[in-house]
Design an enzyme around this catalytic site. Structure first.
Site, PDB file in Angstrom:
ATOM      1  CD  GLU A   1       5.215  -3.493  -2.647  1.00  7.99           C
ATOM      2  OE1 GLU A   1       5.113  -2.360  -2.124  1.00  7.99           O
ATOM      3  OE2 GLU A   1       5.624  -3.672  -3.798  1.00  7.99           O
TER       4      GLU A   1
ATOM      5  CD  GLU B   1       1.316  -0.425  -4.085  1.00  4.17           C
ATOM      6  OE1 GLU B   1       0.300  -1.098  -4.393  1.00  4.17           O
ATOM      7  OE2 GLU B   1       2.208  -0.843  -3.342  1.00  4.17           O
TER       8      GLU B   1
ATOM      9  CB  ALA C   1       5.616   3.728   0.236  1.00  2.00           C
TER      10      ALA C   1
ATOM     11  N   GLY D   1       3.183  -0.916   0.248  1.00  2.00           N
ATOM     12  CA  GLY D   1       4.472  -1.307   0.824  1.00  2.00           C
ATOM     13  C   GLY D   1       4.315  -2.091   2.116  1.00  2.00           C
TER      14      GLY D   1
HETATM   15  N1  CAA Z   1       1.237   7.581   3.424  1.00  2.00           N
HETATM   16  C1  CAA Z   1       1.163   8.711   4.137  1.00  2.00           C
HETATM   17  N2  CAA Z   1       0.104   9.014   4.939  1.00  2.00           N
HETATM   18  C2  CAA Z   1      -0.882   8.116   4.996  1.00  2.00           C
HETATM   19  C3  CAA Z   1      -0.874   6.914   4.281  1.00  2.00           C
HETATM   20  C4  CAA Z   1       0.260   6.650   3.472  1.00  2.00           C
HETATM   21  N3  CAA Z   1       0.407   5.502   2.778  1.00  2.00           N
HETATM   22  N4  CAA Z   1      -2.024   6.238   4.539  1.00  2.00           N
HETATM   23  C5  CAA Z   1      -2.725   6.989   5.398  1.00  2.00           C
HETATM   24  N5  CAA Z   1      -2.038   8.134   5.673  1.00  2.00           N
HETATM   25  C6  CAA Z   1      -2.456   9.232   6.546  1.00  2.00           C
HETATM   26  C7  CAA Z   1      -3.575  10.031   5.927  1.00  2.00           C
HETATM   27  O1  CAA Z   1      -3.071  10.984   5.006  1.00  2.00           O
HETATM   28  C8  CAA Z   1      -4.191  10.659   7.150  1.00  2.00           C
HETATM   29  O2  CAA Z   1      -3.378  11.755   7.556  1.00  2.00           O
HETATM   30  P1  CAA Z   1      -4.067  13.178   7.917  1.00  2.00           P
HETATM   31  O3  CAA Z   1      -4.843  12.882   9.175  1.00  2.00           O
HETATM   32  O4  CAA Z   1      -2.895  14.053   8.154  1.00  2.00           O
HETATM   33  O5  CAA Z   1      -4.935  13.551   6.774  1.00  2.00           O
HETATM   34  C9  CAA Z   1      -4.042   9.558   8.199  1.00  2.00           C
HETATM   35  O6  CAA Z   1      -2.993   8.707   7.741  1.00  2.00           O
HETATM   36  C10 CAA Z   1      -5.282   8.732   8.374  1.00  2.00           C
HETATM   37  O7  CAA Z   1      -5.647   8.217   7.091  1.00  2.00           O
HETATM   38  P2  CAA Z   1      -7.142   8.276   6.531  1.00  2.00           P
HETATM   39  O8  CAA Z   1      -7.838   9.495   7.023  1.00  2.00           O
HETATM   40  O9  CAA Z   1      -7.088   8.077   5.055  1.00  2.00           O
HETATM   41  O10 CAA Z   1      -7.751   6.989   7.266  1.00  2.00           O
HETATM   42  P3  CAA Z   1      -8.996   6.119   6.809  1.00  2.00           P
HETATM   43  O11 CAA Z   1      -9.278   5.209   7.969  1.00  2.00           O
HETATM   44  O12 CAA Z   1     -10.089   6.947   6.284  1.00  2.00           O
HETATM   45  O13 CAA Z   1      -8.468   5.225   5.576  1.00  2.00           O
HETATM   46  C11 CAA Z   1      -6.871   3.815   4.431  1.00  2.00           C
HETATM   47  C12 CAA Z   1      -7.504   4.228   5.784  1.00  2.00           C
HETATM   48  C13 CAA Z   1      -7.915   3.100   3.578  1.00  2.00           C
HETATM   49  C14 CAA Z   1      -5.720   2.859   4.756  1.00  2.00           C
HETATM   50  C15 CAA Z   1      -6.375   5.072   3.680  1.00  2.00           C
HETATM   51  O14 CAA Z   1      -5.581   5.840   4.574  1.00  2.00           O
HETATM   52  C16 CAA Z   1      -5.539   4.784   2.475  1.00  2.00           C
HETATM   53  O15 CAA Z   1      -6.074   4.431   1.454  1.00  2.00           O
HETATM   54  N6  CAA Z   1      -4.207   4.977   2.574  1.00  2.00           N
HETATM   55  C17 CAA Z   1      -3.304   4.848   1.453  1.00  2.00           C
HETATM   56  C18 CAA Z   1      -3.075   3.404   1.066  1.00  2.00           C
HETATM   57  C19 CAA Z   1      -2.144   3.335  -0.137  1.00  2.00           C
HETATM   58  O16 CAA Z   1      -2.440   3.824  -1.199  1.00  2.00           O
HETATM   59  N7  CAA Z   1      -0.971   2.664   0.037  1.00  2.00           N
HETATM   60  C20 CAA Z   1       0.013   2.525  -1.002  1.00  2.00           C
HETATM   61  C21 CAA Z   1       1.119   3.523  -0.789  1.00  2.00           C
HETATM   62  S1  CAA Z   1       2.235   3.606  -2.158  1.00  2.00           S
HETATM   63  C22 CAA Z   1       3.309   2.305  -1.910  1.00  2.00           C
HETATM   64  O17 CAA Z   1       3.231   1.572  -0.938  1.00  2.00           O
HETATM   65  C23 CAA Z   1       4.372   2.184  -2.973  1.00  2.00           C
HETATM   66  C24 CAA Z   1       5.228   0.976  -2.889  1.00  2.00           C
HETATM   67  O18 CAA Z   1       4.945  -0.064  -3.428  1.00  2.00           O
HETATM   68  C25 CAA Z   1       6.534   1.016  -2.193  1.00  2.00           C
END
Ligand code: CAA
Length: 287
Positions: free
Chosen positions: A141, A161, A95, A138
């Site tokens: 999911e 998450e 998400a 998500g």
């Molecule tokens: N939402 C919004 N933006 C996201 C994102 C997300 N889930 N995941 C990555 N991005 C964005 C980053 O903010 C970044 O944007 P900027 O360049 O503007 O800073 C861009 O995508 C690239 O991301 P990273 O620099 O972090 O890339 P990386 O290769 O270093 O890492 C990753 C990759 C490990 C996937 C890391 O991005 C990460 O941990 N992302 C979040 C994963 C996460 O926590 N997902 C759960 C979301 S909550 C959810 O899903 C709730 C639910 O159950 C419905």
């Protein structure tokens, strides 16, 4: 005939036909959706997440487009199987955290994104998730709400998450637990750690793992294979399997048996069995 994916007139002026692949691939106008791309290859509908700079995070607008496109695939009689995929780099990182960071409960409820994940359950055609890179939060999911998961060997799968102060809310606590059992589900959800595609395969979380460069072609091969089967049998088989998640065995068996009696009156049952006896390939009509 081209399908109008915009909901607006006028599809004909904008629809672009491309003679690709086996000469029957139809590419939809790219500007119809902003966060996804859709294509139709013969009897298979393909949906690509298209937010590369946000690692295909599932924003509200992406989820709206996803539901719209899936509904149109469902209504298109020519489509018999659906693929949802991302890019080689990422299926989806979950998400959209930036969007969610500004919401309180009321705003989140108003957005209704979690219900959009549930709308996959209304799609009667088989949906294959083709994963590569990351399938997180998500993203995982959504994949688990599909019917078959094909993963590139390098895919990292997880529910991270907990690392941002929440927990899976789009079906993760339920579907992951049903797939891998209580103890692995607790481990993954409470630590937020990822697992590899091979581990996911061993634990029954994905259907197939293939070399990184093959995940999409494998998903397409599988989709075209399923698309050749009798559509009503595919639909009733999918319904019957999904019923097993919602009901005790006795109810599920009753549901399955009724569906089986139902399929006995289909034209495709006659064709399938006749073709077997005549030692030829069946030609199914979907009736
Ligand atoms: N939402 C919004 N933006 C996201 C994102 C997300 N889930 N995941 C990555 N991005 C964005 C980053 O903010 C970044 O944007 P900027 O360049 O503007 O800073 C861009 O995508 C690239 O991301 P990273 O620099 O972090 O890339 P990386 O290769 O270093 O890492 C990753 C990759 C490990 C996937 C890391 O991005 C990460 O941990 N992302 C979040 C994963 C996460 O926590 N997902 C759960 C979301 S909550 C959810 O899903 C709730 C639910 O159950 C419905």
């Amino acid at each position: 005939m081209a399908t109008n994916f915009s909901g607006n007139a006028h599809p004909w002026a904008r629809t672009i036909f491309q003679a690709k692949l086996e000469g029957y691939r139809l590419a939809m106008p790219e500007h119809e959706y902003v966060n996804i791309k859709v294509e139709i290859e013969g009897d298979v509908g393909l949906l690509f997440f298209n937010r590369p700079t946000a690692l295909n995070a599932l924003s509200s607008s992406l989820m709206r487009e996803l539901v719209d496109a899936l509904t149109r695939f469902e209504e298109n009689e020519k489509i018999r199987c659906i693929i949802i995929t991302g890019s080689d780099k990422v299926f989806s990182a979950g998400a959209d955290i930036k969007e969610m960071s500004t919401w309180n409960s009321v705003e989140a409820l108003k957005q209704g994104n979690l219900e959009r994940f549930d709308s996959l359950r209304k799609i009667t055609k088989p949906i294959i998730a083709a994963l590569s890179g990351y399938a997180l939060g998500g993203g995982l999911e959504l994949a688990m709400a599909c019917d078959i998961i094909v993963a590139a060997e390098g895919t990292k799968l997880g529910q991270p998450e907990i690392n941002i102060g929440v927990f899976p809310g789009a079906g993760g606590t339920q579907r992951l637990t049903r797939a891998v059992g209580k103890f692995k589900s607790m481990d993954m959800i409470l630590t937020g750690n990822t697992i590899t595609a091979d581990e996911a395969l061993n634990r029954g979380l994905v259907s197939r793992v293939v070399a990184n460069e093959l995940y999409l072609s494998e998903a397409k091969k599988l989709a075209h294979e399923i698309a050749m089967k009798a559509p009503l049998a595919v639909k009733l088989a999918k319904q019957s399997i999904l019923k097993s998640f919602d009901s005790p065995l006795s109810e599920g068996l009753e549901f399955e048996h009724r569906n089986f009696y139902l399929i006995m009156s289909s034209e495709d049952k006659q064709e399938g069995m006749r073709a077997f006896m005549e030692k030829r390939k069946p030609v199914y009509s979907g009736r």
